[in-house]
Design a protein around this motif. Structure first.
Motif, PDB file in Angstrom:
ATOM      1  N   ASP A 236      -6.451  45.732  -8.121  1.00  0.00           N
ATOM      2  CA  ASP A 236      -6.944  45.535  -6.753  1.00  0.00           C
ATOM      3  C   ASP A 236      -7.374  46.865  -6.138  1.00  0.00           C
ATOM      4  O   ASP A 236      -8.407  46.943  -5.467  1.00  0.00           O
ATOM      5  N   LEU A 237      -6.571  47.870  -6.351  1.00  0.00           N
ATOM      6  CA  LEU A 237      -6.860  49.195  -5.800  1.00  0.00           C
ATOM      7  C   LEU A 237      -8.180  49.742  -6.358  1.00  0.00           C
ATOM      8  O   LEU A 237      -9.017  50.255  -5.611  1.00  0.00           O
ATOM      9  N   ALA A 238      -8.379  49.593  -7.654  1.00  0.00           N
ATOM     10  CA  ALA A 238      -9.620  50.069  -8.274  1.00  0.00           C
ATOM     11  C   ALA A 238     -10.831  49.309  -7.726  1.00  0.00           C
ATOM     12  O   ALA A 238     -11.874  49.909  -7.422  1.00  0.00           O
ATOM     13  N   ASN A 239     -10.698  47.988  -7.579  1.00  0.00           N
ATOM     14  CA  ASN A 239     -11.807  47.190  -7.049  1.00  0.00           C
ATOM     15  C   ASN A 239     -12.119  47.561  -5.607  1.00  0.00           C
ATOM     16  O   ASN A 239     -13.295  47.671  -5.227  1.00  0.00           O
ATOM     17  N   ASP A 240     -11.088  47.744  -4.801  1.00  0.00           N
ATOM     18  CA  ASP A 240     -11.307  48.105  -3.396  1.00  0.00           C
ATOM     19  C   ASP A 240     -11.951  49.481  -3.273  1.00  0.00           C
ATOM     20  O   ASP A 240     -12.811  49.696  -2.405  1.00  0.00           O
ATOM     21  N   ARG A 241     -11.558  50.400  -4.130  1.00  0.00           N
ATOM     22  CA  ARG A 241     -12.174  51.736  -4.096  1.00  0.00           C
ATOM     23  C   ARG A 241     -13.648  51.656  -4.478  1.00  0.00           C
ATOM     24  O   ARG A 241     -14.487  52.319  -3.877  1.00  0.00           O
ATOM     25  N   ALA A 242     -13.955  50.845  -5.473  1.00  0.00           N
ATOM     26  CA  ALA A 242     -15.361  50.683  -5.874  1.00  0.00           C
ATOM     27  C   ALA A 242     -16.171  50.076  -4.728  1.00  0.00           C
ATOM     28  O   ALA A 242     -17.299  50.521  -4.455  1.00  0.00           O
ATOM     29  N   ASP A 243     -15.603  49.076  -4.048  1.00  0.00           N
ATOM     30  CA  ASP A 243     -16.293  48.462  -2.905  1.00  0.00           C
ATOM     31  C   ASP A 243     -16.518  49.481  -1.797  1.00  0.00           C
ATOM     32  O   ASP A 243     -17.604  49.544  -1.208  1.00  0.00           O
ATOM     33  N   ARG A 244     -15.478  50.257  -1.508  1.00  0.00           N
ATOM     34  CA  ARG A 244     -15.599  51.256  -0.444  1.00  0.00           C
ATOM     35  C   ARG A 244     -16.675  52.280  -0.784  1.00  0.00           C
ATOM     36  O   ARG A 244     -17.494  52.641   0.069  1.00  0.00           O
ATOM     37  N   ASN A 245     -16.712  52.724  -2.031  1.00  0.00           N
ATOM     38  CA  ASN A 245     -17.700  53.716  -2.436  1.00  0.00           C
ATOM     39  C   ASN A 245     -19.117  53.153  -2.364  1.00  0.00           C
ATOM     40  O   ASN A 245     -20.048  53.847  -1.947  1.00  0.00           O
ATOM     41  N   ALA A 246     -19.277  51.892  -2.744  1.00  0.00           N
ATOM     42  CA  ALA A 246     -20.601  51.255  -2.648  1.00  0.00           C
ATOM     43  C   ALA A 246     -21.030  51.151  -1.186  1.00  0.00           C
ATOM     44  O   ALA A 246     -22.201  51.393  -0.857  1.00  0.00           O
ATOM     45  N   ASP A 247     -20.094  50.796  -0.314  1.00  0.00           N
ATOM     46  CA  ASP A 247     -20.415  50.709   1.116  1.00  0.00           C
ATOM     47  C   ASP A 247     -20.781  52.083   1.674  1.00  0.00           C
ATOM     48  O   ASP A 247     -21.684  52.196   2.511  1.00  0.00           O
ATOM     49  N   GLN A 248     -20.118  53.129   1.210  1.00  0.00           N
ATOM     50  CA  GLN A 248     -20.448  54.479   1.680  1.00  0.00           C
ATOM     51  C   GLN A 248     -21.856  54.869   1.233  1.00  0.00           C
ATOM     52  O   GLN A 248     -22.603  55.489   1.994  1.00  0.00           O
ATOM     53  N   ARG A 249     -22.217  54.486   0.013  1.00  0.00           N
ATOM     54  CA  ARG A 249     -23.589  54.755  -0.450  1.00  0.00           C
ATOM     55  C   ARG A 249     -24.598  54.008   0.424  1.00  0.00           C
ATOM     56  O   ARG A 249     -25.655  54.553   0.766  1.00  0.00           O
ATOM     57  N   ASP A 250     -24.280  52.762   0.778  1.00  0.00           N
ATOM     58  CA  ASP A 250     -25.167  51.995   1.664  1.00  0.00           C
ATOM     59  C   ASP A 250     -25.297  52.679   3.022  1.00  0.00           C
ATOM     60  O   ASP A 250     -26.395  52.729   3.595  1.00  0.00           O
ATOM     61  N   ILE A 251     -24.193  53.186   3.537  1.00  0.00           N
ATOM     62  CA  ILE A 251     -24.221  53.882   4.831  1.00  0.00           C
ATOM     63  C   ILE A 251     -25.137  55.098   4.746  1.00  0.00           C
ATOM     64  O   ILE A 251     -25.972  55.321   5.630  1.00  0.00           O
ATOM     65  N   ASN A 252     -24.997  55.884   3.689  1.00  0.00           N
ATOM     66  CA  ASN A 252     -25.827  57.078   3.535  1.00  0.00           C
ATOM     67  C   ASN A 252     -27.304  56.711   3.437  1.00  0.00           C
ATOM     68  O   ASN A 252     -28.160  57.385   4.021  1.00  0.00           O
ATOM     69  N   LYS A 253     -27.612  55.641   2.718  1.00  0.00           N
ATOM     70  CA  LYS A 253     -29.007  55.196   2.593  1.00  0.00           C
ATOM     71  C   LYS A 253     -29.541  54.744   3.953  1.00  0.00           C
ATOM     72  O   LYS A 253     -30.672  55.074   4.330  1.00  0.00           O
ATOM     73  N   ASP A 254     -28.725  53.987   4.696  1.00  0.00           N
ATOM     74  CA  ASP A 254     -29.155  53.519   6.021  1.00  0.00           C
ATOM     75  C   ASP A 254     -29.389  54.686   6.976  1.00  0.00           C
ATOM     76  O   ASP A 254     -30.311  54.649   7.795  1.00  0.00           O
ATOM     77  N   LYS A 255     -28.567  55.728   6.857  1.00  0.00           N
ATOM     78  CA  LYS A 255     -28.769  56.914   7.705  1.00  0.00           C
ATOM     79  C   LYS A 255     -30.106  57.572   7.393  1.00  0.00           C
ATOM     80  O   LYS A 255     -30.830  57.999   8.299  1.00  0.00           O
ATOM     81  N   ARG A 256     -30.415  57.677   6.088  1.00  0.00           N
ATOM     82  CA  ARG A 256     -31.711  58.268   5.704  1.00  0.00           C
ATOM     83  C   ARG A 256     -32.867  57.423   6.220  1.00  0.00           C
ATOM     84  O   ARG A 256     -33.855  57.965   6.751  1.00  0.00           O
ATOM     85  N   ASP A 257     -32.755  56.101   6.074  1.00  0.00           N
ATOM     86  CA  ASP A 257     -33.812  55.211   6.568  1.00  0.00           C
ATOM     87  C   ASP A 257     -33.978  55.352   8.075  1.00  0.00           C
ATOM     88  O   ASP A 257     -35.107  55.371   8.584  1.00  0.00           O
ATOM     89  N   LEU A 258     -32.867  55.430   8.780  1.00  0.00           N
ATOM     90  CA  LEU A 258     -32.906  55.554  10.233  1.00  0.00           C
ATOM     91  C   LEU A 258     -33.611  56.845  10.643  1.00  0.00           C
ATOM     92  O   LEU A 258     -34.453  56.842  11.555  1.00  0.00           O
ATOM     93  N   THR A 259     -33.316  57.925   9.956  1.00  0.00           N
ATOM     94  CA  THR A 259     -33.959  59.205  10.262  1.00  0.00           C
ATOM     95  C   THR A 259     -35.463  59.131  10.018  1.00  0.00           C
ATOM     96  O   THR A 259     -36.256  59.590  10.855  1.00  0.00           O
ATOM     97  N   LYS A 260     -35.860  58.544   8.896  1.00  0.00           N
ATOM     98  CA  LYS A 260     -37.289  58.422   8.588  1.00  0.00           C
ATOM     99  C   LYS A 260     -38.001  57.562   9.634  1.00  0.00           C
ATOM    100  O   LYS A 260     -39.110  57.896  10.073  1.00  0.00           O
ATOM    101  N   ASP A 261     -37.365  56.453  10.022  1.00  0.00           N
ATOM    102  CA  ASP A 261     -37.981  55.573  11.018  1.00  0.00           C
ATOM    103  C   ASP A 261     -38.113  56.270  12.369  1.00  0.00           C
ATOM    104  O   ASP A 261     -39.114  56.077  13.077  1.00  0.00           O
ATOM    105  N   ARG A 262     -37.131  57.069  12.717  1.00  0.00           N
ATOM    106  CA  ARG A 262     -37.224  57.807  13.986  1.00  0.00           C
ATOM    107  C   ARG A 262     -38.354  58.830  13.946  1.00  0.00           C
ATOM    108  O   ARG A 262     -39.074  59.006  14.929  1.00  0.00           O
TER     109      ARG A 262
END
Length: 171
Positions: free
Chosen positions: A51-77
């Motif tokens: 469970d711990l390994a799966n949750d860490r993988a999910d958290r890391n994937a969500d962090q990558r999504d956050i970083n991508k969304d930040k880049r998209d937001l900057t480009k759109d601005r």
């Protein structure tokens, strides 16, 4: 003694040994409650680690999504701000052309068309910014929930290890 009789005797001996082992296994006592507790604690620990390994993988994937969304937001601005600068320039050009050539001149009409196109682009970029903000909020929420799950799994793992240690000492 030929090979065939040797083979028969070997098979017979192995058969008898198998019956003896099977009988001994059938008479083996049931595991004690302490042994069952230890077994269950080990099983819980393995599950908590998964469970711990799966949750860490999910958290890391969500962090990558956050970083991508930040880049998209900057480009759109950046795009929106450039479109706003184009709008301001087209407004200046329109005022100059209206004064110089008249309101219905070809240059003024072309400036109005450019102004309309730039406003459409700016509005589209603003909608993209709003979508990116919503995605960023959702991704942060997912990441935070995954972190809470990780913390809970860590507590469960610690508790199961503590239970296992306690059960081993009680033996």
């Amino acid at each position: 003694m030929n090979a065939q009789s040797l083979l028969r005797r070997s098979v017979l001996v192995l058969g008898v040994a198998g019956f003896l082992v099977g009988g001994a296994y059938a008479q083996a006592p049931e595991p004690t409650p302490q042994q069952q507790d230890i077994h269950n604690d080990k099983k819980d620990i393995r599950q908590d680690k998964r469970d711990l390994a799966n949750d860490r993988a999910d958290r890391n994937a969500d962090q990558r999504d956050i970083n991508k969304d930040k880049r998209d937001l900057t480009k759109d601005r950046v795009d929106r701000n450039q479109d706003q600068r184009d709008i301001n320039k087209d407004k200046r050009d329109l005022r100059k052309d209206d004064a110089k050539y008249g309101v219905n001149s070809a240059q003024a009409q072309a400036d109005r068309k450019d102004l309309h196109t730039d406003r459409v682009d700016r509005n589209k970029d603003q909608r993209d910014i709003n979508k990116d903000k919503n995605n960023l909020t959702a991704d942060r929420k997912d990441r935070n929930q995954d972190q809470k799950d990780i913390n809970k799994d860590k507590r469960d793992l610690h508790k199961d290890r503590k239970d296992l240690l306690h059960d081993r000492k009680a033996k």
